[in-house]
Each structure stands twice: as structure tokens, then as C-alpha cells.
Design a protein around this motif. Structure first.
Motif, PDB file in Angstrom:
ATOM      1  N   GLY A 143      -4.737  23.204  -9.564  1.00 64.52           N
ATOM      2  CA  GLY A 143      -5.445  24.337  -8.978  1.00 64.52           C
ATOM      3  C   GLY A 143      -6.161  25.170 -10.019  1.00 64.52           C
ATOM      4  N   ALA A 144      -5.503  25.392 -11.142  1.00 65.64           N
ATOM      5  CA  ALA A 144      -6.110  26.177 -12.217  1.00 65.64           C
ATOM      6  C   ALA A 144      -7.341  25.473 -12.779  1.00 65.64           C
ATOM      7  N   GLU A 193      -6.387  26.095  -5.190  1.00 68.56           N
ATOM      8  CA  GLU A 193      -6.497  26.818  -6.457  1.00 68.56           C
ATOM      9  C   GLU A 193      -5.233  27.593  -6.792  1.00 68.56           C
ATOM     10  N   ARG A 194      -4.477  27.979  -5.787  1.00 70.42           N
ATOM     11  CA  ARG A 194      -3.217  28.706  -6.021  1.00 70.42           C
ATOM     12  C   ARG A 194      -2.014  27.771  -6.133  1.00 70.42           C
ATOM     13  N   GLY A 195      -2.243  26.464  -6.036  1.00 68.36           N
ATOM     14  CA  GLY A 195      -1.158  25.497  -6.174  1.00 68.36           C
ATOM     15  C   GLY A 195      -0.245  25.417  -4.968  1.00 68.36           C
ATOM     16  N   THR A 231       1.237  19.550 -12.550  1.00 60.61           N
ATOM     17  CA  THR A 231       1.795  20.296 -11.413  1.00 60.61           C
ATOM     18  C   THR A 231       0.641  20.728 -10.503  1.00 60.61           C
ATOM     19  N   LYS A 285       0.000  23.688  -9.566  1.00 64.53           N
ATOM     20  CA  LYS A 285      -0.608  24.896 -10.137  1.00 64.53           C
ATOM     21  C   LYS A 285      -1.605  24.544 -11.247  1.00 64.53           C
ATOM     22  N   GLN A 286      -1.293  23.531 -12.042  1.00 67.88           N
ATOM     23  CA  GLN A 286      -2.220  23.114 -13.098  1.00 67.88           C
ATOM     24  C   GLN A 286      -3.498  22.526 -12.508  1.00 67.88           C
TER      25      GLN A 286
END
Length: 77
Positions: free
Chosen positions: A9-10, A41-43, A4, A6-7
Motif C-alpha cells: 500500500g505504501a 494504500e492503507r494495507g 506486507t 502495508k508495504q
């Protein structure tokens, strides 16, 4: 399994912090805008392969490192 936003970005955030870069330093090293790095980074953005390649190079990792889950992430899912 497709990661995803978000992943991704993380992972960018984790690698960036691991080597002690600020968002601004990563942005400069990858020839991107700092706000784009923040959104990534925040997706919030869907990065192109070219952007991921630039970021990976600046972080000293492969694109796969940003896209592929780590053993820890697989265990958590």
C-alpha cells in the motif's frame, strides 16, 4: 521476503503521489473503485494479482515495483 500489505500500500501511495494522481484518478485508470484504492494504500485489503497489474499499468510501473523492496526499504529493515 514477502511484502506486507502495508508495504504494498505504501508503494502504491508513493508511486501515485510521485506522478500526481488522486485516488479517484488512479481508480478510474485501473478500473477499480476509489474506496478499494484507499483501502489498498492503507494495507487493509489483500489485492489480487489482476488488481495489482491494473494499478501498476495505471502508475506506469511493473508489478515487481509494487511487490519488491527498494534499496531504501532494505536499508531501513
Amino acid at each position: 521476503m514477502r511484502p506486507t500489505l502495508k508495504q504494498i500500500g505504501a508503494r502504491v501511495l508513493a508511486y501515485r503521489k510521485r506522478i500526481g494522481l488522486t485516488q479517484e484518478e488512479l481508480a478510474e485508470a485501473s478500473n477499480l473503485h476509489r474506496s478499494y484504492v484507499s483501502q489498498l494504500e492503507r494495507g487493509l485489503v489483500n489485492p489480487s494479482f489482476q488488481s495489482l497489474a491494473r494499478i501498476a499499468t495505471a502508475l506506469g510501473v511493473s508489478v515487481c515495483d509494487l511487490l519488491c523492496p527498494t534499496d531504501v526499504e532494505e536499508a531501513e529493515s
